[in-house]
Write an enzyme that holds these catalytic residues in place. Structure first.
Site, PDB file in Angstrom:
ATOM      1  N   HIS A  12      17.287  16.507   5.976  1.00 10.88           N
ATOM      2  CA  HIS A  12      16.605  17.512   6.827  1.00 10.88           C
ATOM      3  C   HIS A  12      15.526  16.878   7.709  1.00 10.88           C
ATOM      4  CE1 HIS A  12      13.874  18.215   3.071  1.00 10.88           C
ATOM      5  NE2 HIS A  12      13.349  17.297   3.841  1.00 10.88           N
ATOM      6  N   HIS A  59       7.094  21.287   3.090  1.00  3.40           N
ATOM      7  CA  HIS A  59       6.341  20.032   3.247  1.00  3.40           C
ATOM      8  C   HIS A  59       4.867  20.278   3.565  1.00  3.40           C
ATOM      9  CE1 HIS A  59      10.562  18.962   4.053  1.00  3.40           C
ATOM     10  NE2 HIS A  59      10.268  17.724   3.738  1.00  3.40           N
ATOM     11  N   HIS A 193      14.537   7.702   1.042  1.00  7.22           N
ATOM     12  CA  HIS A 193      13.518   7.420   2.051  1.00  7.22           C
ATOM     13  C   HIS A 193      12.130   7.394   1.422  1.00  7.22           C
ATOM     14  CE1 HIS A 193      13.740  11.869   2.188  1.00  7.22           C
ATOM     15  NE2 HIS A 193      12.699  11.968   3.001  1.00  7.22           N
ATOM     16  N   GLU A 240      13.673  14.097  -3.027  1.00  8.54           N
ATOM     17  CA  GLU A 240      14.250  15.340  -2.460  1.00  8.54           C
ATOM     18  C   GLU A 240      15.732  15.509  -2.821  1.00  8.54           C
ATOM     19  OE1 GLU A 240      11.613  15.745   1.670  1.00  8.54           O
ATOM     20  OE2 GLU A 240      13.665  15.058   1.776  1.00  8.54           O
TER      21      GLU A 240
HETATM   22  C1  DHB Z   1      11.763  12.105   7.406  1.00 10.16           C
HETATM   23  C2  DHB Z   1      12.571  12.679   6.426  1.00 10.16           C
HETATM   24  C3  DHB Z   1      12.139  13.796   5.706  1.00 10.16           C
HETATM   25  O1  DHB Z   1      12.869  14.392   4.733  1.00 10.16           O
HETATM   26  C4  DHB Z   1      10.910  14.372   5.985  1.00 10.16           C
HETATM   27  O2  DHB Z   1      10.551  15.483   5.317  1.00 10.16           O
HETATM   28  C5  DHB Z   1      10.076  13.795   6.951  1.00 10.16           C
HETATM   29  C6  DHB Z   1      10.507  12.666   7.658  1.00 10.16           C
HETATM   30  C7  DHB Z   1      12.212  10.913   8.212  1.00 10.16           C
HETATM   31  O3  DHB Z   1      13.284  10.365   7.947  1.00 10.16           O
HETATM   32  O4  DHB Z   1      11.505  10.532   9.146  1.00 10.16           O
HETATM   33 FE    FE Z   2      11.708  16.010   3.686  1.00 14.90          FE
END
Ligand code: DHB
Ligand code: FE
Length: 278
Positions: A12, A59, A193, A240
């Site tokens: 997302h 978030h 990530h 997540e």
């Molecule tokens: C990114 C991914 C995320 O799930 C998020 O909440 C904020 C940033 C990213 O890949 O930049």
């Molecule tokens: Fe996220």
């Protein structure tokens, strides 16, 4: 009775909203990522659900760190998006289905999931961007949408095992709704990530590919990891990915894989799409 047709999981990433708003989806950087949604879009168009239940994490838009429910269900008839930066225009509000939400809430509490019920809830990129990637950005959304927020932001975060169990309870809750509606469940977030600290930029392609395979075929695999182990492999924000298990748990064990796609890196993330049909 309500029928759960299947589930779609997707990352997302906020930059997706930016790419869509700025007409960049066919540029070399984004094309392969967005192409990964095409079979999912086709399946969704054919399934034509009346309602989608979107399992995502807030978030810091609707819940800030002073009050963080572990599981929070939208019980409203409307959900608004809000600006999250970059000056992006918020998308059109989403129509909910409060009656169905209250049924889900009642059934979940009966099954010992004591969720927080929200009659007002603003939705962020975790909810909005997968919908935009799958339906396009529309003035009027063709489907009702219900947010189910899972805390993956402030510890303690629920375990993968708990998320799979929540999905199973949600599957029962949907199946016991007497109205004749078609439902699809989305799980958003992940895959690997990490956005901050010394390991910012971490992506683990092998772990991501294994997650996609196992969540489809053997979701119990993921419940063997503690949250610390998941974050060690997938990064702090990679946690997540546990929300994919809520989607998986709601479906039958023998749900059929319709589509899977992986692309890394995009923004800061290893991005996956998985479609399962009940
Ligand atoms: C990114 C991914 C995320 O799930 C998020 O909440 C904020 C940033 C990213 O890949 O930049
Ligand atoms: Fe996220």
């Amino acid at each position: 009775m309500a029928r759960l047709l299947g589930g779609v999981t997707s990352s997302h990433i906020p930059a997706v909203g930016n790419a869509i708003a700025n007409g960049q989806t066919q540029t070399p950087y984004w094309k392969r990522f967005f192409d990964g949604y095409e079979p999912a879009k086709a399946w969704l168009k054919k399934a034509a659900p009346d309602v989608i239940i979107v399992v995502y994490n807030d978030h810091g838009l609707n819940f800030f760190l002073d009050k963080v429910p572990t599981f929070a269900l939208g019980c409203a008839d409307i959900y608004e998006n809000a600006d999250e930066g970059w000056g992006l225009k918020p998308v059109s509000p989403f129509q909910g289905d409060a009656e169905f939400s209250w049924h889900l809430a009642e059934s979940l509490v009966e099954q010992e999931f004591d969720i927080c019920t929200c009659q007002e809830m603003k939705v962020d990129h975790g909810f909005v961007n997968p919908i935009r990637a799958l339906y396009g950005t529309l003035e009027k959304w063709p489907v009702k949408a219900i947010p189910l927020a899972v805390n993956t932001v402030q510890h303690p975060v629920p375990t993968a095992a708990r998320c799979l169990k929540l999905g199973r309870a949600l599957g029962k809750a949907i199946a016991s709704y007497p109205e004749d509606i078609k439902v699809v469940i989305f799980g958003t977030g992940g895959l690997s990530h990490q956005l901050q600290g010394e390991r910012a930029g971490l992506i683990d392609v092998d772990f991501d590919l294994e997650c996609i395979e196992k969540i489809a075929a053997e979701p119990e695999w993921m419940t063997r990891f503690s949250n610390s182990e998941i974050m060690a492999r997938a990064g702090t924000e990679g946690i997540e990915t546990i929300m994919w298990l809520v989607m998986r748990g709601a479906l039958r064990d023998d749900a059929k894989v319709i589509h899977k796609h992986y692309h890394a890196p995009i923004s800061n993330t290893g991005a996956g799409v998985l479609v399962l049909e009940n």
